[in-house]
Design a protein around this motif. Structure first.
Motif, PDB file in Angstrom:
ATOM      1  N   MET A   1       0.715  -1.550  -0.223  1.00 35.84           N
ATOM      2  CA  MET A   1       0.340   0.098   0.347  1.00 35.84           C
ATOM      3  C   MET A   1       0.774   1.200   0.455  1.00 35.84           C
ATOM      4  O   MET A   1       0.503   2.209  -1.300  1.00 35.84           O
ATOM      5  N   ILE A   2       2.487   1.465   0.682  1.00 38.75           N
ATOM      6  CA  ILE A   2       2.595   2.126   1.057  1.00 38.75           C
ATOM      7  C   ILE A   2       3.170   2.655  -0.657  1.00 38.75           C
ATOM      8  O   ILE A   2       3.489   3.978  -1.315  1.00 38.75           O
ATOM      9  N   MET A   3       3.689   1.850  -1.090  1.00 40.29           N
ATOM     10  CA  MET A   3       4.421   1.566  -2.617  1.00 40.29           C
ATOM     11  C   MET A   3       3.819   2.369  -3.557  1.00 40.29           C
ATOM     12  O   MET A   3       3.948   3.049  -4.525  1.00 40.29           O
TER      13      MET A   3
ATOM     14  N   ASN B   1       2.045   6.120  -7.779  1.00 40.64           N
ATOM     15  CA  ASN B   1       0.658   6.473  -8.093  1.00 40.64           C
ATOM     16  C   ASN B   1       0.700   8.202  -7.128  1.00 40.64           C
ATOM     17  O   ASN B   1      -0.482   8.529  -8.166  1.00 40.64           O
ATOM     18  N   LYS B   2       1.020   8.597  -6.797  1.00 44.15           N
ATOM     19  CA  LYS B   2       1.250   9.960  -5.698  1.00 44.15           C
ATOM     20  C   LYS B   2      -0.714   9.741  -5.434  1.00 44.15           C
ATOM     21  O   LYS B   2      -1.811  10.649  -5.723  1.00 44.15           O
TER      22      LYS B   2
END
Length: 74
Positions: free
Chosen positions: A30-32, A37-38
């Motif tokens: 989720m962090i990645m 994708n900002k």
């Protein structure tokens, strides 16, 4: 501790450990996803991951304390 209790305890310890590992991995993805994708991930997704982690910790703590190491001869 008889065999069926030991089997159920081991199974639930395994389920708890898997819930912890899956929630940690999905939190990392989720962090990645957010960084790449900002975009902002919905708070419901974060809450589902957190609830899965808490359930895993509860399962490991409760059934880990139920596990009697004297039954293994340790």
């Amino acid at each position: 501790m008889d065999t069926s209790n030991l089997l159920i305890t081991g199974f639930l310890l395994t389920v708890g450990a898997m819930a912890i590992f899956i929630s940690i991995i999905s939190f990392g993805f989720m962090i990645m996803y957010q960084i790449r994708n900002k975009v902002k991930v919905n708070n419901y997704v974060k809450m589902i991951i957190l609830v899965g982690f808490i359930i895993g910790v509860i399962l490991v703590v409760v059934f880990g304390s139920r596990l009697d190491l004297k039954s293994f001869g340790l």
